[in-house]
Enzyme design. Structure first.
Site, PDB file in Angstrom:
ATOM      1  N   ASP A  32      10.889  -0.420  -7.678  1.00 22.67           N
ATOM      2  CA  ASP A  32      10.371  -1.677  -6.664  1.00 22.67           C
ATOM      3  C   ASP A  32      11.507  -2.933  -7.267  1.00 22.67           C
ATOM      4  OD1 ASP A  32       8.393  -0.550  -6.370  1.00 22.67           O
ATOM      5  OD2 ASP A  32       6.856  -1.795  -7.175  1.00 22.67           O
ATOM      6  N   GLU A  34      14.658  -2.775  -8.228  1.00 25.10           N
ATOM      7  CA  GLU A  34      16.099  -2.341  -7.484  1.00 25.10           C
ATOM      8  C   GLU A  34      15.686  -2.728  -6.000  1.00 25.10           C
ATOM      9  OE1 GLU A  34      18.223   1.603  -7.908  1.00 25.10           O
ATOM     10  OE2 GLU A  34      16.421   1.815  -9.145  1.00 25.10           O
ATOM     11  N   ASP A  36      13.673  -4.648  -4.508  1.00 21.12           N
ATOM     12  CA  ASP A  36      13.653  -6.495  -4.598  1.00 21.12           C
ATOM     13  C   ASP A  36      15.165  -6.915  -4.861  1.00 21.12           C
ATOM     14  OD1 ASP A  36      10.861  -6.166  -3.946  1.00 21.12           O
ATOM     15  OD2 ASP A  36      10.242  -6.420  -5.991  1.00 21.12           O
ATOM     16  N   SER A  93       3.493  -9.051   4.909  1.00 27.00           N
ATOM     17  CA  SER A  93       4.108  -8.889   3.692  1.00 27.00           C
ATOM     18  C   SER A  93       3.956 -10.249   2.899  1.00 27.00           C
ATOM     19  CB  SER A  93       5.245  -8.092   3.353  1.00 27.00           C
ATOM     20  OG  SER A  93       5.523  -7.917   2.286  1.00 27.00           O
ATOM     21  N   LEU A  94       4.225 -10.198   1.547  1.00 24.19           N
ATOM     22  CA  LEU A  94       4.435 -11.598   0.916  1.00 24.19           C
ATOM     23  C   LEU A  94       5.733 -11.658   0.019  1.00 24.19           C
ATOM     24  CD1 LEU A  94       1.294 -11.159  -1.723  1.00 24.19           C
ATOM     25  CD2 LEU A  94       1.594 -12.853   0.025  1.00 24.19           C
ATOM     26  N   GLU A 123      -4.144 -14.893  -8.105  1.00 26.99           N
ATOM     27  CA  GLU A 123      -4.879 -13.685  -8.194  1.00 26.99           C
ATOM     28  C   GLU A 123      -4.022 -12.552  -8.747  1.00 26.99           C
ATOM     29  OE1 GLU A 123      -5.700 -13.035  -4.136  1.00 26.99           O
ATOM     30  OE2 GLU A 123      -6.889 -14.838  -3.763  1.00 26.99           O
ATOM     31  N   LYS A 125      -2.039  -9.061  -8.269  1.00 29.40           N
ATOM     32  CA  LYS A 125      -1.257  -8.619  -7.220  1.00 29.40           C
ATOM     33  C   LYS A 125      -1.630  -7.053  -7.461  1.00 29.40           C
ATOM     34  CE  LYS A 125       2.940  -7.988  -4.674  1.00 29.40           C
ATOM     35  NZ  LYS A 125       2.846  -6.722  -4.445  1.00 29.40           N
ATOM     36  N   ASP A 127      -1.767  -3.002  -7.083  1.00 32.94           N
ATOM     37  CA  ASP A 127      -0.317  -2.230  -6.851  1.00 32.94           C
ATOM     38  C   ASP A 127      -1.234  -1.029  -6.280  1.00 32.94           C
ATOM     39  OD1 ASP A 127       1.956  -1.110  -6.434  1.00 32.94           O
ATOM     40  OD2 ASP A 127       2.328  -0.966  -8.586  1.00 32.94           O
ATOM     41  N   ARG A 146      -1.780  -0.899   7.014  1.00 35.30           N
ATOM     42  CA  ARG A 146      -1.048  -2.106   7.607  1.00 35.30           C
ATOM     43  C   ARG A 146       0.136  -1.457   8.822  1.00 35.30           C
ATOM     44  NH1 ARG A 146       2.379  -5.363   3.576  1.00 35.30           N
ATOM     45  NH2 ARG A 146       3.290  -3.584   2.965  1.00 35.30           N
ATOM     46  N   GLU A 182      -6.565  -4.052  -0.680  1.00 39.42           N
ATOM     47  CA  GLU A 182      -5.893  -2.763  -1.226  1.00 39.42           C
ATOM     48  C   GLU A 182      -6.771  -1.548  -1.421  1.00 39.42           C
ATOM     49  OE1 GLU A 182      -2.804  -4.454  -1.183  1.00 39.42           O
ATOM     50  OE2 GLU A 182      -1.556  -2.823  -2.478  1.00 39.42           O
ATOM     51  N   TYR A 234      -8.949  -9.102  -0.726  1.00 38.46           N
ATOM     52  CA  TYR A 234      -8.325 -10.547  -1.112  1.00 38.46           C
ATOM     53  C   TYR A 234      -8.153 -11.312   0.002  1.00 38.46           C
ATOM     54  CZ  TYR A 234      -4.566  -7.369  -0.610  1.00 38.46           C
ATOM     55  OH  TYR A 234      -3.525  -6.388  -0.208  1.00 38.46           O
ATOM     56  N   LYS A 297      -1.715 -18.438  -4.282  1.00 42.80           N
ATOM     57  CA  LYS A 297      -1.923 -18.769  -2.683  1.00 42.80           C
ATOM     58  C   LYS A 297      -2.429 -20.370  -2.604  1.00 42.80           C
ATOM     59  CE  LYS A 297      -3.706 -14.287  -1.688  1.00 42.80           C
ATOM     60  NZ  LYS A 297      -4.757 -13.577  -1.436  1.00 42.80           N
ATOM     61  N   LYS A 321       6.542 -11.116  -9.667  1.00 45.06           N
ATOM     62  CA  LYS A 321       6.253  -9.996 -10.006  1.00 45.06           C
ATOM     63  C   LYS A 321       6.705  -9.369 -11.522  1.00 45.06           C
ATOM     64  CE  LYS A 321       6.866  -6.575  -6.947  1.00 45.06           C
ATOM     65  NZ  LYS A 321       7.457  -5.619  -6.045  1.00 45.06           N
ATOM     66  N   CYS A 418       8.125  34.309 -24.124  1.00 50.67           N
ATOM     67  CA  CYS A 418       8.191  35.780 -24.107  1.00 50.67           C
ATOM     68  C   CYS A 418       9.431  36.363 -23.970  1.00 50.67           C
ATOM     69  CB  CYS A 418       7.513  36.134 -22.904  1.00 50.67           C
ATOM     70  SG  CYS A 418       8.360  35.837 -21.158  1.00 50.67           S
ATOM     71  N   CYS A 433       9.604  30.961 -15.413  1.00 52.32           N
ATOM     72  CA  CYS A 433       9.336  32.724 -16.222  1.00 52.32           C
ATOM     73  C   CYS A 433       9.005  33.576 -15.065  1.00 52.32           C
ATOM     74  CB  CYS A 433       8.664  32.373 -17.618  1.00 52.32           C
ATOM     75  SG  CYS A 433       8.270  34.143 -18.120  1.00 52.32           S
ATOM     76  N   CYS A 439       3.586  37.182 -19.810  1.00 51.83           N
ATOM     77  CA  CYS A 439       3.891  35.770 -20.601  1.00 51.83           C
ATOM     78  C   CYS A 439       2.762  34.992 -20.931  1.00 51.83           C
ATOM     79  CB  CYS A 439       4.748  35.037 -19.741  1.00 51.83           C
ATOM     80  SG  CYS A 439       5.199  33.424 -20.236  1.00 51.83           S
TER      81      CYS A 439
HETATM   82  S1  IVH Z   1      -2.544 -11.372   0.131  1.00 54.14           S
HETATM   83  C1  IVH Z   1      -0.764 -12.451   4.609  1.00 54.14           C
HETATM   84  N1  IVH Z   1      -3.475 -10.951  -2.069  1.00 54.14           N
HETATM   85  O1  IVH Z   1       1.028  -6.866  -1.844  1.00 54.14           O
HETATM   86  C2  IVH Z   1      -0.500 -11.837   3.357  1.00 54.14           C
HETATM   87  N2  IVH Z   1      -1.774  -9.394  -0.925  1.00 54.14           N
HETATM   88  O2  IVH Z   1       3.954  -6.969  -1.544  1.00 54.14           O
HETATM   89  C3  IVH Z   1      -1.877 -11.541   2.670  1.00 54.14           C
HETATM   90  N3  IVH Z   1      -1.132  -7.305  -2.311  1.00 54.14           N
HETATM   91  O3  IVH Z   1       1.134  -6.975   1.711  1.00 54.14           O
HETATM   92  C4  IVH Z   1      -1.708 -10.692   1.469  1.00 54.14           C
HETATM   93  N4  IVH Z   1      -2.471  -7.923  -4.103  1.00 54.14           N
HETATM   94  O4  IVH Z   1      -0.524  -5.457   0.434  1.00 54.14           O
HETATM   95  C5  IVH Z   1      -2.713 -10.665  -1.153  1.00 54.14           C
HETATM   96  N5  IVH Z   1      -4.086 -10.577  -4.520  1.00 54.14           N
HETATM   97  C6  IVH Z   1      -3.315 -10.221  -3.129  1.00 54.14           C
HETATM   98  C7  IVH Z   1      -2.706  -8.980  -3.397  1.00 54.14           C
HETATM   99  C8  IVH Z   1      -1.929  -8.712  -2.210  1.00 54.14           C
HETATM  100  C9  IVH Z   1      -1.545  -7.093  -3.492  1.00 54.14           C
HETATM  101  C10 IVH Z   1      -0.311  -6.646  -1.518  1.00 54.14           C
HETATM  102  C11 IVH Z   1      -0.731  -6.910  -0.210  1.00 54.14           C
HETATM  103  C12 IVH Z   1       0.763  -7.332   0.379  1.00 54.14           C
HETATM  104  C13 IVH Z   1       1.864  -6.784  -0.687  1.00 54.14           C
HETATM  105  C14 IVH Z   1       3.023  -7.699  -0.692  1.00 54.14           C
END
Ligand code: IVH
Length: 688
Positions: A32, A34, A36, A93-94, A123, A125, A127, A146, A182, A234, A297, A321, A418, A433, A439
């Protein structure tokens, strides 16, 4: 071409390929971090050179998980697709960073842009893989991945099998609710799954996140139910609800019975955000599931609305991250372990070291190619990482500490157990083998597999298999049935009660369903779900034994490799002898069709079915007929509807679109005929 332009194009192509490997194949090609870093380099170059901007650059798009047939991951290779549906609101995404300075920048930008009081909701994140759930009238009616952010795969049938997702809401829920989160695979389920895959000679999942997204896209909802997936929610799109703050929305969601994490905190400033990050950077090691950072957020929904979105992510949130934890330790020696399939796996013995809250003494070196790529030598100091993975991995060698005497590790050419010369088939990553019948670890491994809980469920484990082998009592699973009580009582540590328990569990195997008998045979690449698919498709051992390779390829999820393995097994003299002995012992060699419920609700309706269901296709056809309907193979003007399971044929879906034929999911169909779900609902436990 100008150098910058060339680099931009190179980065775009690397990132596109990496997206495909990550989202579609579930087999990532780079870490991840690399990924990013390359993405940030691309974003910086594009910002400095707007003349090279392109709307389809990976920097402007959300990576797509939309399923395509024949991905590299065997589980994604299904020959079909999920129904695609549009998201009501795009799923973005974020923005992310590994740099705390960029979190400070995010906070000062928000301070400048907003002239109303606001706070930050911090919060975990999670995985895993993103999911969007829709509840209508309190019932779960839709679950979409998604996808490309605009359209996702409809995985409703699979999501209905995830234990902690409620099918119905409680309390004062809104009529229509869209909520996102998630899907995760907790470490314990991930470990169990990979152990089982290793035993079956199947490819292992690289980490719980890949295992979660691979499992969510399986075509067999029952198998999804067995994978131990979990969900945490979330995000409720702000356009869809009338709350003042994000945290209030999540509290409400929890009160409706939805799984929402308690691990969140409202922060007023950078200091409090940093405290939250520092706490979880350590504490996350005790969580039962993988997290890879913290999401920050802006909590007030009015402030979120005023900041808005870029093409790819909200301006009101950012992810910090965590770096994967890594330690350096000495490689003391390398063992070569032979598994039940004959595959030889190199395992590193390490000088014990603390990592992620546990003492690590051993790590997998995967295969000979991996060893050569690392140029690994006994005496080296090696980097050991435990990112998302539970099994630690050696990621590199600290060359500056290499002792002069260290010689390249030579992969053995003979079986360490063996002495048979090892072989490596073209396209295989592992050495094998070939001495299957002579064996010891292979013989014992097959017996342990046969006795396993998910196979024949005989009350005995590895130690007993060893004992039987050493005493010369057992060489193949069928020999187990020839053991008598007197022989057991002659073995060390066996008393009357244990012997009776063992013998009665052995006699209970006569009631084990055919699909588990097929799995218990230990045919290479035939895991539990493949065995189920094959058993349901052919219905009996005789039908499988007389199937051609082409016939085997007709089974959903069976490709060339599995078909070849089953065919070879069924044409091997020793295997046939073993099968015939097991038949004589009274094991089930054919499947029984489930009884179908009856009604007249489909009278006059012609139904075409496509994809996979929670029951076999034959059973589904029976259900249609028992409810007064007719089944047809081809779509036409007289088709009443297409009953689409998971991964229906894309051609069929297209044709339905053209002819205006309605498409019903399994759940919709069950509602229509009033049939109950195929299995009891799992109890709703909450891990979060
Ligand atoms: S909020 C509009 N909250 O991370 C975006 N995302 O790398 C709303 N993810 O696409 C997303 N934990 O799949 C949000 N506490 C969290 C999260 C979270 C994991 C994921 C999510 C997102 C991705 C981005």
């Amino acid at each position: 071409m100008d150098e910058v332009k060339q680099r931009i194009e190179e980065l775009r192509s690397i990132l596109r390929e990496s997206n495909r490997r990550y989202y579609v194949d579930n087999a990532p090609s780079m870490s991840d971090m690399e990924y990013d870093f390359l993405m940030h380099e691309l974003e910086a170059l594009e910002e400095a050179h707007p003349e090279y901007a392109s709307p389809d650059s990976p920097s402007r798009r959300v990576g797509s998980d939309i399923d395509v047939p024949f991905g590299a991951n065997a589980e994604a290779r299904t020959g079909g697709e999920f129904v695609k549906r549009e998201h009501r609101y795009p799923m973005l995404s974020l923005a992310n960073t590994y740099n705390i300075g960029e979190i400070e920048d995010f906070v000062s930008r928000a301070d400048k842009a907003l002239d109303i009081p606001f706070s930050y909701c911090c919060e975990l994140k999670f995985d895993g893989t993103a999911i969007c759930l829709t509840y209508s009238g309190g019932r779960l009616v839709r679950a979409l991945t998604r996808g490309d952010g605009v359209r996702g795969d409809d995985v409703t049938e699979n999501v209905l099998r995830i234990g902690n997702i409620p099918h119905r809401l409680q309390g004062d829920f809104p009529e229509d609710l869209e909520i996102r989160g998630e899907i995760l695979m907790p470490y314990a389920s991930f470990d169990a799954l990979n152990r089982e895959r290793e035993e079956n000679g199947e490819t292992l999942f690289a980490n719980p996140r890949n295992a979660a997204s691979g499992s969510l896209k399986l075509s067999d909802p029952q198998e999804v139910g067995r994978r131990g997936l979990w969900c945490t929610l979330y995000h409720i799109p702000a356009q869809s609800v009338a709350f003042d703050t994000h945290s209030e929305a999540l509290d409400k969601a929890a009160s409706w019975g939805l799984p929402v994490s308690e691990h969140r905190r409202l922060c007023k400033n950078t200091g409090e955000i940093k405290e939250f990050i520092d706490h979880w950077d350590k504490a996350r090691r005790d969580l039962p599931y993988a997290t890879d950072g913290i999401v920050i957020k802006i909590n007030e929904l009015s402030a979120q609305r005023s900041l808005g979105y870029t093409a790819k992510s909200p301006r009101w949130a950012v992810a910090y991250k965590f770096k994967a934890e890594e330690v350096c330790t000495e490689l003391l020696s390398i063992d070569y372990q032979v598994g039940r399939t004959g595959a030889v796996t190199p395992v590193a013995n390490l000088s014990p070291v603390q990592l992620g809250g546990t003492t690590v003494k051993r790590a997998t070196l995967v295969n000979s190619d991996q060893m050569a790529a690392l140029d690994i030598r006994v005496g080296d100091f090696v980097f050991v990482e435990k990112g998302g993975e539970i099994i630690p991995k050696i990621t590199g060698v600290k060359l500056s500490l290499r002792p002069e005497w260290a010689l390249p590790a030579a992969f053995p050419s003979l079986c360490p157990d063996c002495g048979t010369p090892l072989v490596k088939q073209e396209g295989e990553a592992k050495w094998f083998c070939p001495n299957q019948d002579g064996c010891p670890p292979q013989i014992k491994g097959r017996i342990v597999h046969f006795m396993g809980r998910r196979a024949m469920n005989i009350l005995a484990g590895e130690a007993t298999a060893d004992q039987f082998y050493e005493a010369g009592l057992v060489r193949t699973p069928a020999d187990l049935y020839d053991i008598n009580k007197y022989q057991l009582l002659c073995l060390e540590g066996w008393q009357e009660r244990a012997a009776d328990r063992f013998l009665s569990s052995l006699s209970a195997t006569k009631d084990v369903p055919f699909e588990r008998v097929l799995f218990a045979l230990g045919i290479r690449f035939v895991g539990e779900s493949t065995a189920r698919d094959i058993a349901r498709h052919f219905g009996s051992m005789d039908a499988i034994a007389s199937a051609s390779r082409e016939d085997l390829l007709d089974v959903p999820e069976v490709g060339e490799v599995i078909a070849g393995s089953v065919y070879d097994y069924m044409h091997d003299e020793n295997s046939l002898k073993e099968i015939s002995r097991l038949r004589d012992k009274g094991l089930r060699f054919s499947a029984e069709a489930p009884a179908a419920a009856a009604s007249e609700r489909l009278k006059g309706k012609t139904v075409v079915i496509s994809g996979n269901f929670s029951i076999s296709r034959d059973a589904m056809r029976e259900l249609i007929v028992a409810n007064g309907g007719k089944c047809s193979l081809a779509l036409s003007g007289s088709t009443s509807f297409l009953l689409a399971g998971t991964k229906p044929g894309p051609e069929k879906l297209r044709k339905c679109g053209q002819l205006g034929i309605p498409v019903l999911s399994e759940q919709e169909f069950r509602n229509l005929v009033g049939a109950s779900p195929a299995e009891d609902e799992e109890p709703q436990l909450n891990l979060f």
